[in-house]
Design a protein around this motif. Sequence first.
Motif, PDB file in Angstrom:
ATOM      1  N   GLU A 189     -34.807  22.407 -10.954  1.00 53.22           N
ATOM      2  CA  GLU A 189     -36.002  22.610 -10.661  1.00 53.22           C
ATOM      3  C   GLU A 189     -36.886  21.135 -10.981  1.00 53.22           C
ATOM      4  OE1 GLU A 189     -37.865  25.755 -12.529  1.00 53.22           O
ATOM      5  OE2 GLU A 189     -36.103  27.069 -11.808  1.00 53.22           O
ATOM      6  N   GLN A 190     -36.139  20.259 -12.140  1.00 53.14           N
ATOM      7  CA  GLN A 190     -37.084  19.127 -12.463  1.00 53.14           C
ATOM      8  C   GLN A 190     -36.219  18.069 -11.902  1.00 53.14           C
ATOM      9  OE1 GLN A 190     -39.402  18.747 -14.588  1.00 53.14           O
ATOM     10  NE2 GLN A 190     -39.494  20.946 -15.081  1.00 53.14           N
ATOM     11  N   LEU A 191     -37.134  17.385 -10.984  1.00 54.10           N
ATOM     12  CA  LEU A 191     -36.595  16.117 -10.246  1.00 54.10           C
ATOM     13  C   LEU A 191     -37.421  14.845 -10.733  1.00 54.10           C
ATOM     14  CD1 LEU A 191     -36.223  17.514  -6.715  1.00 54.10           C
ATOM     15  CD2 LEU A 191     -34.449  17.318  -8.372  1.00 54.10           C
ATOM     16  N   PRO A 192     -36.728  13.690 -10.601  1.00 53.16           N
ATOM     17  CA  PRO A 192     -35.243  13.558 -10.493  1.00 53.16           C
ATOM     18  C   PRO A 192     -34.443  13.927 -11.442  1.00 53.16           C
ATOM     19  CG  PRO A 192     -36.528  11.502 -11.013  1.00 53.16           C
ATOM     20  CD  PRO A 192     -37.555  12.545 -11.281  1.00 53.16           C
ATOM     21  N   SER A 247     -15.865  20.283  -7.841  1.00 56.73           N
ATOM     22  CA  SER A 247     -16.308  21.350  -8.628  1.00 56.73           C
ATOM     23  C   SER A 247     -17.695  22.031  -8.068  1.00 56.73           C
ATOM     24  CB  SER A 247     -16.707  20.864 -10.157  1.00 56.73           C
ATOM     25  OG  SER A 247     -17.888  19.905 -10.013  1.00 56.73           O
ATOM     26  N   LYS A 248     -18.202  21.238  -7.192  1.00 53.01           N
ATOM     27  CA  LYS A 248     -19.473  21.923  -6.537  1.00 53.01           C
ATOM     28  C   LYS A 248     -20.798  21.676  -7.566  1.00 53.01           C
ATOM     29  CE  LYS A 248     -17.450  23.135  -2.776  1.00 53.01           C
ATOM     30  NZ  LYS A 248     -16.745  22.213  -2.032  1.00 53.01           N
ATOM     31  N   MET A 249     -20.340  20.746  -8.620  1.00 51.06           N
ATOM     32  CA  MET A 249     -21.543  20.534  -9.573  1.00 51.06           C
ATOM     33  C   MET A 249     -22.413  19.456  -8.976  1.00 51.06           C
ATOM     34  SD  MET A 249     -20.906  19.115 -13.607  1.00 51.06           S
ATOM     35  CE  MET A 249     -21.097  17.570 -13.396  1.00 51.06           C
ATOM     36  N   VAL A 250     -23.718  19.721  -9.161  1.00 50.11           N
ATOM     37  CA  VAL A 250     -24.920  18.779  -8.807  1.00 50.11           C
ATOM     38  C   VAL A 250     -24.990  17.614  -9.867  1.00 50.11           C
ATOM     39  CG1 VAL A 250     -27.338  18.022  -8.585  1.00 50.11           C
ATOM     40  CG2 VAL A 250     -26.439  20.482  -7.847  1.00 50.11           C
ATOM     41  N   LEU A 251     -24.649  16.403  -9.383  1.00 46.02           N
ATOM     42  CA  LEU A 251     -24.639  15.303 -10.079  1.00 46.02           C
ATOM     43  C   LEU A 251     -25.916  14.648 -10.130  1.00 46.02           C
ATOM     44  CD1 LEU A 251     -21.313  13.811  -8.781  1.00 46.02           C
ATOM     45  CD2 LEU A 251     -21.426  15.144 -10.887  1.00 46.02           C
ATOM     46  N   ALA A 252     -26.655  14.669  -9.175  1.00 43.23           N
ATOM     47  CA  ALA A 252     -28.082  14.049  -9.225  1.00 43.23           C
ATOM     48  C   ALA A 252     -28.517  14.591  -8.171  1.00 43.23           C
ATOM     49  CB  ALA A 252     -27.985  12.627  -8.901  1.00 43.23           C
ATOM     50  N   ALA A 253     -30.220  14.446  -8.159  1.00 37.76           N
ATOM     51  CA  ALA A 253     -30.984  15.008  -7.123  1.00 37.76           C
ATOM     52  C   ALA A 253     -32.373  14.296  -7.220  1.00 37.76           C
ATOM     53  CB  ALA A 253     -31.079  16.466  -7.286  1.00 37.76           C
ATOM     54  N   PHE A 264     -32.725  14.334  -1.615  1.00 40.77           N
ATOM     55  CA  PHE A 264     -31.269  14.083  -1.461  1.00 40.77           C
ATOM     56  C   PHE A 264     -30.559  14.552  -2.810  1.00 40.77           C
ATOM     57  CE2 PHE A 264     -33.439  10.740   1.075  1.00 40.77           C
ATOM     58  CZ  PHE A 264     -32.440  10.434   2.013  1.00 40.77           C
ATOM     59  N   VAL A 265     -29.312  15.319  -2.785  1.00 42.45           N
ATOM     60  CA  VAL A 265     -28.750  15.922  -3.736  1.00 42.45           C
ATOM     61  C   VAL A 265     -27.411  15.355  -3.606  1.00 42.45           C
ATOM     62  CG1 VAL A 265     -27.914  17.920  -4.747  1.00 42.45           C
ATOM     63  CG2 VAL A 265     -30.162  18.015  -3.602  1.00 42.45           C
TER      64      VAL A 265
END
Length: 135
Positions: free
Chosen positions: A28-31, A111-117, A104-105
Amino acid sequence: MTPRSIFVATSLALVVGLAACSAPATPEQLPFFEPGVEFTVNQVGTGCTADGAYRAKVSWDVPPSMSSKIEVQVGDDRSGVFARSNDATGSEETGDWVRDGTLFVMVDRDSKMVLAALKAGAGNCTAPAVETAGD
């Protein structure tokens, strides 16, 4: 087992299977950046298309302690895969389609883990349009 209980068990297995394959939620919090991860989207050159789109360079650097198998997904629904890499450090250039707010994600493919967005910023659209031969 009755036909109904087989149907219920099959349906439940399907739902669990689909949930396991779905993309992880966009933070929810970007970046957003996992500790040690670097991820940038920067305009290449100057100027924009008539509708405000621009070319950008997407760059990443993932610490050795994390997987280097990354995927960069694009768009609010993240259905577009922009880049895939087996390198912890790299970059790719987009076409003239990045706009202010393009999401961009970067995801670890294992692992399907979000590393950055992050969302792209507004382009530098103050430069005059590039002239082509014959103008």
